[in-house]
Write a protein that holds these residues in place. Sequence first.
Motif, PDB file in Angstrom:
ATOM      1  N   GLY A 279     -30.934 -42.683 -19.467  1.00  0.00           N
ATOM      2  CA  GLY A 279     -30.936 -41.345 -19.709  1.00  0.00           C
ATOM      3  C   GLY A 279     -30.245 -40.410 -18.681  1.00  0.00           C
ATOM      4  O   GLY A 279     -29.686 -40.937 -17.654  1.00  0.00           O
ATOM      5  N   ILE A 280     -30.176 -39.200 -19.121  1.00  0.00           N
ATOM      6  CA  ILE A 280     -29.022 -38.205 -18.388  1.00  0.00           C
ATOM      7  C   ILE A 280     -29.548 -37.466 -17.171  1.00  0.00           C
ATOM      8  O   ILE A 280     -30.822 -36.964 -17.446  1.00  0.00           O
ATOM      9  CB  ILE A 280     -28.663 -37.252 -19.353  1.00  0.00           C
ATOM     10  CG1 ILE A 280     -27.764 -37.899 -20.551  1.00  0.00           C
ATOM     11  CG2 ILE A 280     -27.739 -36.120 -18.564  1.00  0.00           C
ATOM     12  CD1 ILE A 280     -26.483 -38.434 -20.154  1.00  0.00           C
ATOM     13  N   VAL A 281     -28.964 -37.690 -15.978  1.00  0.00           N
ATOM     14  CA  VAL A 281     -29.417 -36.971 -14.749  1.00  0.00           C
ATOM     15  C   VAL A 281     -28.498 -35.816 -14.689  1.00  0.00           C
ATOM     16  O   VAL A 281     -27.372 -36.200 -14.378  1.00  0.00           O
ATOM     17  CB  VAL A 281     -29.901 -37.915 -13.811  1.00  0.00           C
ATOM     18  CG1 VAL A 281     -30.239 -37.222 -12.745  1.00  0.00           C
ATOM     19  CG2 VAL A 281     -30.703 -39.100 -14.033  1.00  0.00           C
ATOM     20  N   LEU A 282     -29.257 -34.631 -14.698  1.00  0.00           N
ATOM     21  CA  LEU A 282     -28.389 -33.502 -14.224  1.00  0.00           C
ATOM     22  C   LEU A 282     -28.797 -32.925 -12.526  1.00  0.00           C
ATOM     23  O   LEU A 282     -29.506 -33.427 -12.127  1.00  0.00           O
ATOM     24  CB  LEU A 282     -28.448 -32.301 -14.983  1.00  0.00           C
ATOM     25  CG  LEU A 282     -28.435 -32.490 -16.554  1.00  0.00           C
ATOM     26  CD1 LEU A 282     -28.619 -31.096 -17.214  1.00  0.00           C
ATOM     27  CD2 LEU A 282     -26.938 -32.736 -16.911  1.00  0.00           C
ATOM     28  N   GLY A 283     -27.484 -32.536 -12.209  1.00  0.00           N
ATOM     29  CA  GLY A 283     -27.730 -32.089 -10.687  1.00  0.00           C
ATOM     30  C   GLY A 283     -27.623 -30.353 -10.663  1.00  0.00           C
ATOM     31  O   GLY A 283     -26.769 -29.882 -11.553  1.00  0.00           O
ATOM     32  N   MET A 284     -28.209 -29.967  -9.707  1.00  0.00           N
ATOM     33  CA  MET A 284     -28.165 -28.350  -9.655  1.00  0.00           C
ATOM     34  C   MET A 284     -28.356 -27.847  -8.309  1.00  0.00           C
ATOM     35  O   MET A 284     -28.940 -28.362  -7.423  1.00  0.00           O
ATOM     36  CB  MET A 284     -29.429 -27.686 -10.172  1.00  0.00           C
ATOM     37  CG  MET A 284     -29.618 -26.213 -10.238  1.00  0.00           C
ATOM     38  SD  MET A 284     -30.871 -25.569 -11.088  1.00  0.00           S
ATOM     39  CE  MET A 284     -31.027 -23.925 -10.845  1.00  0.00           C
TER      40      MET A 284
END
Length: 458
Positions: A279-284
């Motif tokens: 799965g995709i992990v986003l960072g913020m």
Amino acid sequence: MVLRRGGGRDGEVGRDEARRDEAGSHWLQRQLRWQRALRQTQPESAHFLLLRPGDRYTMCDGRGESDLRKACKRMKEPSRPRRAEEHWDDYMLDGRPGAMRPIPGLGNIVLSLVSAALTAAVSGRVLLVENFTAAALTFGEPLTELLYENSTWRPYVEAEQRAGRAVDWWAAHDGRGAFEHFCADDLRAEPRPKVLRVFSNLYYAPLLMLNPHHRAELEAFATQPILPPNRFPRAVASKDGAAYSTGLWPQAVRTLLRPRPSLLASARRFTRANFPRTGIVLGMHIRTSMTDDQRQQSVNCVKQVVAKANASALLIVSMHLKEIEQFAARLALTVKVLRAPPAPEFQSAGADHLSAAMLDVLHLASTDGLLISRASTYGYLISGVAHRPVTVFSSTGQVSTEGLFKGVGTCDLVPSTEPVFHLMGTAVRGNPSCRAAAFASGSLPPPSEMFRISSLNY
């Protein structure tokens, strides 16, 4: 843009790519090799560029570890004249016991460092960095060999300083006298003294792209290929990565900042323990506190990006722990929210804070897509380390570019991996050579594409 993780169980690039990256040569590697050779052969002939990260007038309470955002203020110059051989910091500190001259945060330091490296490369000067010895506990070579206080070049610089043969230039928020020099001077000939000290906390490199003496050389620097990074825990590349395969910022950042093995190991432990295997992990990264309306607009943007990427997790990093809590609560039903180990809730010049800041950069660079606040110098650093564009999720922190270029909209993908010179409008408005070159006055050619993408408003 669709992102994918790098090959290998921990997202590391393949062995062949790693070998090509190590073998790759670009302007900064050539500069470093030249400095080392000069030190062995003709050290007495060297001219120097000393970067002093920081501004002109800021003073802080230096008694113990303190929050530099709250313990600092702008001060006037002492009433007495400055001696020719006197360092500016010593002059400002005279008669002010307990005070210190600070350095900025990591993002601002690296912005000014890359700018100074470019200046050194086009001017034929040896690059050194002053008042940044704390970096030795976070980074290895080549940054550590540039640290002035530990350098074998120091006696040569001190001799020139004692003789009064050093000149100071300011390219900072409160001192802008160098802007015209960077736009107009032939830096191979000016200034004449062997020691040029630049005080800066900005990415002033775009001004060099307006300089008729050095513009072509900087454009040549920027056309060399950049390979995916291989020194970070979970390297990624974009399917349309060729669109971002040239530039100045990512290659310089990844060349200069080589985190210590212990820091890399810590980042790997975190990603292995917390990131889902699929799965995709986003960072913020959240730069500043927000009003409730600003926060809700930002949450709406994050939800759009999460949905578009079909992300399964979102890593949120910020010095503002209350903002992390607020965003986590509002996104709880949208995506799994991950949090890095708590970092200090204030900015300090200490080595521990520097390592914590770089560790968060590594955590965010390990994700599959990035969201940053507008006008965030730390966000520019994250983008450079990860080597891919970012999405701007907040509307706060507008940057003025004097009507030169259209700004990047909120929740838009930034079409560049280059950072922003926050005082571009000021430089163009207040300096004749900068303005003439930016607007192609008279017989001057129009600004280059490299200048355009380095002057976006985001």
